[in-house]
Every structure is written in C-alpha cells, then in structure tokens.
Design an enzyme around this catalytic site. Structure first.
Site, mmCIF file in Angstrom:
data_model
loop_
_atom_site.group_PDB
_atom_site.id
_atom_site.type_symbol
_atom_site.label_atom_id
_atom_site.label_comp_id
_atom_site.label_asym_id
_atom_site.label_seq_id
_atom_site.Cartn_x
_atom_site.Cartn_y
_atom_site.Cartn_z
ATOM 1 N N ASP A 92 -5.793 3.404 0.699
ATOM 2 C CA ASP A 92 -4.611 4.173 0.317
ATOM 3 C C ASP A 92 -4.266 3.903 -1.135
ATOM 4 O OD1 ASP A 92 -2.413 5.785 0.356
ATOM 5 O OD2 ASP A 92 -1.131 4.379 1.416
ATOM 6 N N ASP A 96 -3.704 10.885 -4.350
ATOM 7 C CA ASP A 96 -3.454 10.018 -3.199
ATOM 8 C C ASP A 96 -4.556 10.181 -2.160
ATOM 9 O OD1 ASP A 96 -2.310 8.341 -1.323
ATOM 10 O OD2 ASP A 96 -0.935 9.856 -0.559
#
Length: 450
Positions: free
Chosen positions: A122, A324
């Site tokens: 992440d 992201d």
C-alpha cells in the site's frame, strides 16, 4: 488504500428511486482478446455511496488484449539520482485473489525464528502491520497469526518513547505502558493494537532489518483485507518501510502489478544503475497539501486515441493527483470523467459497439461483446507535466462480466475540487511504477510484467 480523509463521490437517484453514481470501467489500446479472470474491489466504492452488486462484479474477468500502439520511452532529466551505490532486491508480487483479497500481496519474514506472512502492499499509507496473537477481533485469513511471545527479537515500544511519538495524532492512542495505535482507511477498514519492533527479512534475498518498527494488530476489520494477514506500508511517512530502510535502498522502490491471478509481478527496493532509465518516462514527484504520506504527481490531461481531452489544469491541480497501489479504480474529477466517458462512447460507437442500458451494478457505459473474440477500443493515456504521456495497458481498463460478455468503462468520478485524483491499481497494471523519492521523481515503464 489511503488513510481516511473525505473522498466523496457524486451519488444520484434515478426517477424510480434507485441509488446510483457515475462510476464506470475503462479501456485502452487497440485490439483486445477476451481472456483471463480477475476480480474488482467494491468496498471502496460503497464508502463513496456506490451501491453496486458486489457479487456480480466479483464474477467479472478482465479483458486480455493485444496492443498495437507504441509506448513513450523518453526519460525526463528531472532530479537525476546517482544509482551506482544502490543495492537492489526484488520480491515476488502476486494478485491476492487466490487468498481472498482484491489487492496485491508480497511475502515477508518476521521475527526470530522467522515466519513468512502475506502482506498487501500500500503506497497510500505508512504503517506496516500484521494480525497478532492474542487477537481480540481478527478478520478471516489463511495463515497463522504472528505470536510476539515466540520471537526472541520482538519488543513492544513504550508510551513515553520517541518512537511512539512518531505516530501521527490520529494514529496515536492514549496509553499507560505500551504504545497503542489505531489506523482507519478510506474504505472503512481499520486496525488497532500495539507499536512494536522486530526483525524483518525480505525473501529470497535475505535482506534483514533489525528492530524495524511495525504494528501488532489485535483489533482489525475490513473485507478488502480478508486473506492477507496485514499490510506493508510503502507511503512517504517516517514510519513507512521505505523510510525505515532508506539507509540500504535510498528511499527508492518500484513495482509492477500483474494482470491476472495466475501471473506474477514484482516489488523491487533500490534500483540497479543499468536499468535506472531504460524505457522509463519520469515525471516530478510532489507533495500534496492534505497528507505528507502520499506520492503526488502533476497530471495535466487524459488523451483518447492520442487526442487530449483539453481539461483545464486547475481541475487536476486542486486538490492534486496521487498514486495509490491500494485503491483499485482510478478516481477522476467529475468534469474530467464526464469528458472521458463522452469521448470513449463516441469512439466505441465508431467501432460499431452498441451502448447497453444503464445498470446499477455495472455503470452506464457498458457494451455487448457476445461472440466477439477480438474487440477494438480506443487507447487511453495519462498526460503529465513536461509532455510525459503514459499509455495505459488494455488489461487495466475494460472489465468484462463473465457469462454475460459485457464490457464496461472503469474509471470513476468524484465532485470537482473536493477530493484528489487517485491513480488506482487497475490502471497501473503491467506498468513498472518507480518511486525515486531521493531523486524527486516518479517513473513509468510500460509492459514490465504480464
């Protein structure tokens, strides 16, 4: 995933009272051959007010395609970094579908003796955490919990320590002895527990880091996390794995997200000099005002079949664009999304595809692909400052629903000026995304994995 801040979407209601929002699924390149299976993550969109039929979406498979276009390969001289002293190590990166999560996972080793754990990568958050024993509230997973009491190199971090103070105000919880944390993500997932440190190793290289700070999660929930046992935080913050290993990898890493549940990608820390700029297009890395942990870029426009949409720059610059790996589908300002959808529909009509009626579970830009082994769709490219144009791979932009042979546009829209543009993982498929923090740049190398 991104640590929670307001990410509203433009939800609306049909005349018959059915709740909907302007969400779709996209295309790229030229020739597409229907093929491999994959799934889409819907929890994030529920948080935005999109009431899609999750079961139906999870039965979809992503189109496999043949690209006939060319990719940009011009490297921009922007904060060039000397790679000669860098050490690089690569770990295998896989889709998490086989273990029940819709994000991408790597295997790391934790503790002494070391045990392997599957963590989701992440870039939208900092802290690394894993579910730990004894767990008060743990979601479903397929591996043993990490037991701190069985690791001779593990220790908890005390409340009054400097390391505890590194947690942000919203992460740090009141405590008396052991430092406690809590993190909530934009899709509603959360983790809470104790700040710890232990030995972390990256297999198969055996690069080991003693006393790395991570979080022992004792109270965790979130459907998007099911299957993996935690998260590898690759954000820009001080507690991220990237920052804590800066002495070895100089805050440089890259990844390539595979396009199917059976193919593999990679996550590389550091960068070899020989491959630093080969076939890579670089754009400046910038900070964004609402979070120091996110990797920002200057997106200027989107092109369809090589023609820019002509979006005013202010639409993207306020409140900015971030990359992201934990957000599946790219979120665009509503104005930009509307223009993209309009142009996409026009090109699809030119190719002879008939637009299907709007469907609450799939969006309003879907096409019947029944009996078509090869489908032509328009190319879609991201246009960054200084003329850098990155053509998206077809595997990341058109979604086909298994058993129905319907392909749907897969970008999403949020109200202008209220939330950042988020370049999600689906649109990053098969592109190596290089985070050269020391050099102040983000690089893109197309067709880097399958």
């Amino acid at each position: 995933m991104i640590s929670r801040f307001d990410l509203p979407a433009h939800a609306f209601t049909f005349e018959d009272g059915v709740l909907n929002a302007s969400s779709r699924i996209i295309s790229s390149s030229s020739a597409i051959n229907t093929g491999f299976y994959s799934q889409a993550n819907m929890a994030f969109y529920k948080n935005l007010g999109l009431n899609w039929d999750v079961n139906m979406v999870n039965e979809s498979y992503w189109i496999k395609s043949t690209v006939t276009g060319t990719h940009a390969t011009t490297a921009v001289s922007n904060g060039q970094t000397n790679y000669s002293d860098r050490h690089a190590t690569t770990v295998l990166l896989m889709s998490g579908l086989n273990i029940g999560t819709y994000n991408y996972i790597v295997t790391i080793s934790l503790g002494t003796p070391s045990l392997n754990f599957s963590l989701e990568i992440d870039t939208g958050s900092d802290i690394t955490w894993t579910q730990c024993h004894p767990c008060v509230n743990c979601y479903e997973h397929h591996e043993l919990l990490f037991d701190p009491s069985r690791s001779t190199s593990h220790s908890y971090i005390s409340c009054g320590s400097h390391q505890c103070s590194l947690l942000s105000d919203h992460q740090r919880q009141s405590c008396n002895v052991t430092c406690q944390y809590k993190e909530t993500y934009a899709d509603g997932s959360r983790t809470a527990g104790f700040l710890s440190k232990d030995r972390i190793t990256l297999p198969p290289s055996q690069d080991a880091f003693e006393g790395l700070i991570f979080c022992c999660g004792m109270d965790n929930q979130g459907r998007t996390l099911n299957g993996s046992v935690g998260l590898l935080g690759l954000g820009w913050g001080i507690l991220s794995f990237v920052e804590q290993t800066a002495h070895k990898y100089n805050c440089t890493f890259s990844y390539c997200l595979p396009s199917t549940s059976t193919s593999s990608g990679f996550l590389t820390f550091g960068r070899d000099e020989a491959s630093a700029s080969v076939g890579v297009s670089y754009t400046p890395l910038i900070t964004v005002p609402y979070s120091e942990s996110l990797y920002g870029v200057w997106l200027e426009d989107i092109a369809v079949n090589g023609i820019p949409l002509g979006i005013p720059s202010i639409i993207f610059f306020s409140p900015g664009t971030v990359i992201d790996s934990g957000t599946p589908i790219t979120l665009l300002p509503q104005t930009t999304f509307n223009e993209l959808r309009y142009e996409f529909r026009k090109q699809m009509m030119f190719y002879g595809h008939k637009l299907l009626p709007s469907n609450i579970s799939k969006g309003d830009t879907c096409y019947d692909l029944t009996g078509k082994k090869q489908v032509y769709i328009p190319k879609v490219s991201l246009v960054f400052v200084e003329g850098i144009t990155i053509e998206l791979d077809p595997t990341g932009i058109l979604c086909v629903f298994e058993g129905e042979a319907q392909g749907c546009l897969a970008f999403n829209g949020v109200p202008d000026y209220t939330a950042p543009t988020i370049l999600g993982s689906v649109q990053q498929r098969k592109i190596e995304v290089i985070h050269d923090v020391g050099g102040g740049r983000i690089g893109f190398r197309p067709s880097a994995c399958v």
